[in-house]
Scaffold this motif. Structure first.
Motif, mmCIF file in Angstrom:
data_model
loop_
_atom_site.group_PDB
_atom_site.id
_atom_site.type_symbol
_atom_site.label_atom_id
_atom_site.label_comp_id
_atom_site.label_asym_id
_atom_site.label_seq_id
_atom_site.Cartn_x
_atom_site.Cartn_y
_atom_site.Cartn_z
ATOM 1 N N GLN A 161 -35.466 -20.924 14.098
ATOM 2 C CA GLN A 161 -35.787 -22.357 14.182
ATOM 3 C C GLN A 161 -35.924 -22.959 12.791
ATOM 4 O OE1 GLN A 161 -35.113 -23.373 17.623
ATOM 5 N NE2 GLN A 161 -36.722 -24.768 16.992
ATOM 6 N N GLY A 162 -36.549 -22.208 11.886
ATOM 7 C CA GLY A 162 -36.683 -22.688 10.520
ATOM 8 C C GLY A 162 -35.345 -22.843 9.828
ATOM 9 N N LEU A 163 -34.408 -21.927 10.111
ATOM 10 C CA LEU A 163 -33.076 -22.007 9.513
ATOM 11 C C LEU A 163 -32.336 -23.255 9.995
ATOM 12 C CD1 LEU A 163 -31.159 -20.470 7.640
ATOM 13 C CD2 LEU A 163 -30.268 -19.287 9.665
ATOM 14 N N ILE A 164 -32.468 -23.571 11.284
ATOM 15 C CA ILE A 164 -31.870 -24.814 11.803
ATOM 16 C C ILE A 164 -32.529 -26.010 11.128
ATOM 17 C CG2 ILE A 164 -31.427 -26.194 13.869
ATOM 18 C CD1 ILE A 164 -31.627 -23.584 15.491
ATOM 19 N N GLY A 165 -33.849 -25.923 10.938
ATOM 20 C CA GLY A 165 -34.561 -26.991 10.248
ATOM 21 C C GLY A 165 -34.075 -27.191 8.828
ATOM 22 N N VAL A 221 -18.357 -34.349 8.232
ATOM 23 C CA VAL A 221 -17.991 -33.047 7.656
ATOM 24 C C VAL A 221 -19.229 -32.168 7.508
ATOM 25 C CG1 VAL A 221 -17.118 -31.916 5.571
ATOM 26 C CG2 VAL A 221 -15.948 -33.924 6.486
ATOM 27 N N PHE A 222 -20.350 -32.763 7.097
ATOM 28 C CA PHE A 222 -21.600 -32.003 6.958
ATOM 29 C C PHE A 222 -22.031 -31.458 8.320
ATOM 30 C CE2 PHE A 222 -25.644 -30.596 5.782
ATOM 31 C CZ PHE A 222 -25.894 -30.805 4.434
ATOM 32 N N ILE A 223 -21.974 -32.304 9.349
ATOM 33 C CA ILE A 223 -22.355 -31.846 10.689
ATOM 34 C C ILE A 223 -21.400 -30.769 11.177
ATOM 35 C CG2 ILE A 223 -22.706 -32.559 13.088
ATOM 36 C CD1 ILE A 223 -23.363 -35.360 12.040
ATOM 37 N N LEU A 224 -20.117 -30.935 10.859
ATOM 38 C CA LEU A 224 -19.135 -29.924 11.252
ATOM 39 C C LEU A 224 -19.451 -28.585 10.596
ATOM 40 C CD1 LEU A 224 -16.673 -30.031 13.103
ATOM 41 C CD2 LEU A 224 -15.249 -30.348 11.072
ATOM 42 N N ALA A 225 -19.923 -28.626 9.359
ATOM 43 C CA ALA A 225 -20.313 -27.385 8.677
ATOM 44 C C ALA A 225 -21.521 -26.743 9.363
ATOM 45 C CB ALA A 225 -20.631 -27.679 7.207
ATOM 46 N N ILE A 226 -22.493 -27.563 9.781
ATOM 47 C CA ILE A 226 -23.651 -27.037 10.512
ATOM 48 C C ILE A 226 -23.203 -26.410 11.824
ATOM 49 C CG2 ILE A 226 -25.792 -27.677 11.697
ATOM 50 C CD1 ILE A 226 -26.182 -29.861 9.610
ATOM 51 N N PHE A 266 -31.245 -20.949 21.858
ATOM 52 C CA PHE A 266 -30.376 -20.373 20.827
ATOM 53 C C PHE A 266 -31.165 -19.413 19.937
ATOM 54 C CE2 PHE A 266 -28.726 -20.588 16.465
ATOM 55 C CZ PHE A 266 -27.399 -20.232 16.652
ATOM 56 N N SER A 267 -32.357 -19.825 19.518
ATOM 57 C CA SER A 267 -33.172 -18.975 18.642
ATOM 58 C C SER A 267 -33.569 -17.680 19.335
ATOM 59 C CB SER A 267 -34.421 -19.747 18.186
ATOM 60 O OG SER A 267 -34.066 -20.864 17.402
ATOM 61 N N PHE A 268 -33.932 -17.769 20.607
ATOM 62 C CA PHE A 268 -34.252 -16.558 21.360
ATOM 63 C C PHE A 268 -33.024 -15.646 21.461
ATOM 64 C CE2 PHE A 268 -38.243 -18.400 22.767
ATOM 65 C CZ PHE A 268 -39.028 -17.285 23.006
ATOM 66 N N ALA A 269 -31.855 -16.245 21.676
ATOM 67 C CA ALA A 269 -30.639 -15.438 21.793
ATOM 68 C C ALA A 269 -30.315 -14.740 20.470
ATOM 69 C CB ALA A 269 -29.469 -16.322 22.231
ATOM 70 N N VAL A 314 -37.488 -23.461 4.431
ATOM 71 C CA VAL A 314 -36.871 -22.316 3.757
ATOM 72 C C VAL A 314 -37.794 -21.099 3.843
ATOM 73 C CG1 VAL A 314 -36.069 -21.416 1.536
ATOM 74 C CG2 VAL A 314 -35.483 -23.744 2.222
ATOM 75 N N VAL A 315 -39.086 -21.332 3.582
ATOM 76 C CA VAL A 315 -40.065 -20.235 3.694
ATOM 77 C C VAL A 315 -40.095 -19.704 5.123
ATOM 78 C CG1 VAL A 315 -42.534 -19.687 3.570
ATOM 79 C CG2 VAL A 315 -41.471 -21.094 1.790
ATOM 80 N N GLN A 316 -40.113 -20.621 6.087
ATOM 81 C CA GLN A 316 -40.161 -20.231 7.503
ATOM 82 C C GLN A 316 -38.921 -19.439 7.901
ATOM 83 O OE1 GLN A 316 -40.666 -23.604 10.142
ATOM 84 N NE2 GLN A 316 -39.762 -22.515 11.874
ATOM 85 N N ALA A 317 -37.783 -19.736 7.307
ATOM 86 C CA ALA A 317 -36.542 -19.064 7.682
ATOM 87 C C ALA A 317 -36.404 -17.693 7.034
ATOM 88 C CB ALA A 317 -35.349 -19.939 7.306
ATOM 89 N N VAL A 318 -36.867 -17.564 5.780
ATOM 90 C CA VAL A 318 -36.573 -16.359 5.016
ATOM 91 C C VAL A 318 -37.624 -15.265 5.189
ATOM 92 C CG1 VAL A 318 -36.237 -15.433 2.690
ATOM 93 C CG2 VAL A 318 -35.219 -17.630 3.327
ATOM 94 N N LEU A 319 -38.886 -15.586 4.938
ATOM 95 C CA LEU A 319 -39.915 -14.544 4.897
ATOM 96 C C LEU A 319 -40.122 -13.831 6.234
ATOM 97 C CD1 LEU A 319 -42.621 -16.074 2.503
ATOM 98 C CD2 LEU A 319 -40.700 -14.546 1.990
ATOM 99 N N PRO A 320 -40.237 -14.547 7.367
ATOM 100 C CA PRO A 320 -40.427 -13.817 8.636
ATOM 101 C C PRO A 320 -39.244 -12.913 8.989
ATOM 102 C CG PRO A 320 -41.063 -16.109 8.886
ATOM 103 C CD PRO A 320 -40.364 -16.000 7.569
#
Length: 706
Positions: A129-133, A312-317, A187-190, A18-24
């Motif tokens: 990448q952090g958001l996917i994590g 269903v969870f994977i479909l949401a992802i 994907f992250s680079f894109a 979460v920290v990796q996804a939000v702060l940067p």
């Protein structure tokens, strides 16, 4: 205690993600260097925590800790150590933890090796990448926790699925996941480039090594899975068009298209929009593969789980990342203006054709894979889509791709000269035609006679080649290729024996075309061999990978056209003929393995009275799961495999036996390894290491955000 620490580490990893996804992301948007600097240590910390959790789970399997529910369901004290270790990822929860580990590894790799990237781009890539994590760690902890304890631990476990107790399947999932998850970097680079509004030659150079690495791992993983299916399932085939096989094949096709599309962005600053779209779709199809394997919507021998709630969870992802990526792409599409202009006949056009064929081929596989599901949901009909559909619908696109591959690789950028390239490739076309003629003669037992004609004819042709009119030389490849394409498609549709020689022709065309391309880069005059050795590794890698494609095409056609199959019943001491061989069932005896019982046959193979080999096919039963497996006995050879399978005893006496001669089977996996090795050679080229001189070679001239 180790299990609780592993569980706690996984919770901390989610918080760190979460920290990796939000702060940067926030820091990149506000231009705050301090917040952007959080990206790298957060990515490394997340990887360390997930690695500790994975190590804790592995320790539970190795020590047979039956207080852990996952170990009880997938291990046994008598299981060999290799399968205790591989049992860690031989199930839904453990394989998902492996997925999270590899995802964190790629994020940490971006932190370790991305120092040359622009600060904002690097922060955004690591943040995505952090958001996917976050998504996958949440899925793991809330629906698929691998660290659940048993209230009352049993004395022993229920054992791993016997089909997975095999060296091929022990290494197949890690390589496949390295490919699947590796596409998350593309994907992250894109997404980072779309947020920033900057897609240029430097960006393409940065994204290519990650995509190439993912493609290499995916190639190895698919090859290992195909090899396992060949020798373990006992059916004598290498590809069944199973939904889960297709789930890995679709991202492979799209990542190959992405690789070639990124080349155009790097060299000519064209196809920016298409390249970004392919990066989103390639990872999206990896998520679709995850959904197919884990949701239970499609049944397969390869499936990990049968749980619609998890599906269903994977479909949401899938909807969030693919849908969100496509939505962002739609907003930024107008900003991705192409700079390069190119003619209809050029390398750019050939790469566009390459992309279209690969993308359409992936779409055909997608439709064939999911059509039974759509038909049942929408039409209320139970349908199956099998090999005939895929052969008829997929093959034409791949044959067309093989035809244009050597031509496109040798055309010049911007505006090519088709006559000059065709004249250069005319010897390759003639060599391919000669190989096809020779294959027909060999099958008919006239190989030496064909060589006696072809070798002198080839020598005369080589001496007189320069005297041929240029126009005739330039038209020879078109004539030969027309013969190959028409013959190959006719053979696929009708099942005629022409499939073999046409496959030889097209496969040889790709191989000889790759060699011609490599030789053409050495220029003229003396010391051409010296210049050949000094060519960039990327040129060598491309030639080896393309040649691998040709070898695979040849091997597939040969196995389909020239395979010999015998299904019979024999008793001890009896014989049956298998092509030029005679096979005797000498003995059938009961054996005991470490965690299974085996009915083992001793089968003696002779040819013309001379002993060739003695093979020992088995029928195993794993008593814990009461599940039988077939262990084929294979005599591997350079030109053919002898493949024997022992079946069940028959009421009238004797045993059911299936026997095959598989021509050029090992060439199939050799071709796959050539493709992967070619990718590794290209990766070793210093020009394509991450950010290695990219900013110096191509200053950032992207399109500003609007």
């Amino acid at each position: 205690m180790i299990i609780e620490l592993g569980h706690f580490a996984l919770i901390l990893a989610l918080m760190m993600a979460v920290v990796q996804a939000v702060l940067p992301l926030w820091g990149a948007q506000r231009g705050n260097a301090v917040l952007m600097a959080v990206a790298a240590p957060a990515a490394v910390a997340q990887f360390a925590l997930v690695a500790f959790a994975f190590g804790a789970l592995t320790w539970a399997f190795v020590t047979s800790d039956f207080s852990v529910a996952l170990v009880v369901g997938n291990s046994h004290t008598l299981k060999p150590m290799l399968y205790k270790i591989s049992g860690t990822w031989g199930n839904h929860e453990g394989s998902l933890l492996l997925w999270a580990l590899i995802l964190a590894l790629f994020g940490a790799s971006a932190a370790w090796f991305g120092a040359g990237l622009p600060e904002r781009l690097r922060a955004r890539v690591i943040a995505v990448q952090g958001l996917i994590g976050v998504a996958f760690l949440a899925f793991l902890l809330f629906t698929s926790n691998p660290f659940l304890r048993m209230a009352v631990p049993p004395m022993d476990g229920r054992d791993l699925n016997p089909l997975l107790q095999d060296p091929g399947l022990a290494f197949h999932p890690p390589f496949l996941y390295l490919g699947y998850v590796g596409l998350s970097m593309s994907f992250s680079f894109a997404i980072a480039a779309l947020i920033e509004g900057r897609i240029d030659a430097a960006w393409a150079r940065w994204v290519r090594p990650w995509t190439l690495a993912a493609w290499v791992f995916l190639t190895i993983g698919i090859a290992l899975g195909s090899w396992w299916a060949y020798y373990e399932l006992g059916w004598g085939g290498f590809w069944f068009w199973d939904p889960v096989e297709n789930a890995s094949f679709m991202p492979w096709l799209l990542s190959a298209a992405l690789l070639h599309s990124a080349i155009v962005v790097e060299k000519r600053e064209s196809l920016k929009s298409w390249t970004i779209l392919l990066a989103i779709l390639a990872f999206g199809f990896s998520l679709i593969g995850t959904f197919i394997v884990r949701s239970g919507v499609i049944t397969s021998v390869h499936s990990f789980a049968n749980d619609p709630e998890r599906g269903v969870f994977i479909l949401a992802i899938l909807a969030f990342f693919t849908g969100g990526g496509l939505l962002l792409y739609a907003f930024r599409a107008s900003a991705m203006e192409a700079r390069g202009v190119f003619g209809l006949v050029s390398r750019e056009s050939a790469l566009v054709a390459n992309n279209i064929l690969l993308a359409v081929a992936a779409f055909v596989v997608f439709v064939g894979t999911l059509w039974p599901l759509f038909a049942e949901l929408l039409l209320g009909r139970v349908m199956s889509v099998g090999e005939p559909f895929f052969n008829a619908a997929f093959t034409p696109f791949f044959v067309a791709l093989a035809v244009i591959l050597p031509l496109g690789a040798m055309l010049a950028w911007k505006r090519g000269d088709p006559g000059r390239v065709s004249a250069q490739l005319a010897p390759a076309a003639l060599a391919a035609l000669a190989a096809a003629v020779l294959s027909v003669a060999v099958v008919q037992g006239q190989g030496m006679a064909a060589l006696a004609v072809l070798l002198p004819a080839g020598a005369v042709l080589a001496l007189a080649w320069r005297r041929f009119p240029a126009r005739l030389r330039s038209h020879l490849p078109l004539i030969v290729l027309a013969i190959g394409v028409v013959g190959f498609l006719f053979a696929i549709q009708t099942g005629r024996s022409a499939l073999g020689p046409m496959g030889v022709l097209i496969g040889s065309w790709v191989v000889f075309g790759a060699l011609t391309d490599l030789w053409s880069r050495t220029g003229r005059g003396a010391d051409r061999l010296g210049r050949l050795m000094r060519l960039p590794r990327a040129d060598w890698g491309k030639a080896v990978a393309h040649a691998g494609v040709g070898v695979v095409i040849f091997a597939v056609a040969a196995m389909l056209a020239w395979k010999t199959e015998v299904i019979t019943v024999v008793d001890r001491g009896e014989f049956f003929d298998l092509g030029p061989y005679r096979v005797q069932l000498a003995e059938v005896r009961e054996e005991r393995g470490p965690n299974y019982f085996s009915t083992m046959a001793e089968m003696v193979v002779t040819r013309g009275g001379a002993h060739v080999v003695t093979l020992y096919p088995e029928k195993r039963v794993y008593p814990v799961q009461a599940m039988p497996t077939t262990e084929a006995a294979i005599d591997y050879g350079a030109l053919r495999d002898l493949y024997l399978v022992i079946g069940d005893p028959q009421e009238g006496g004797g045993w059911a036996v299936r026997a095959y001669i598989e021509p050029f089977a090992n060439w199939l996996w050799a071709g796959c390894l050539m493709m992967a090795f070619g990718g590794l050679i290209s990766l070793s080229d210093r020009r394509y290491r991450i950010a290695a001189g990219a900013r110096k070679a191509a200053p950032a001239r992207g399109v500003p955000a609007e």
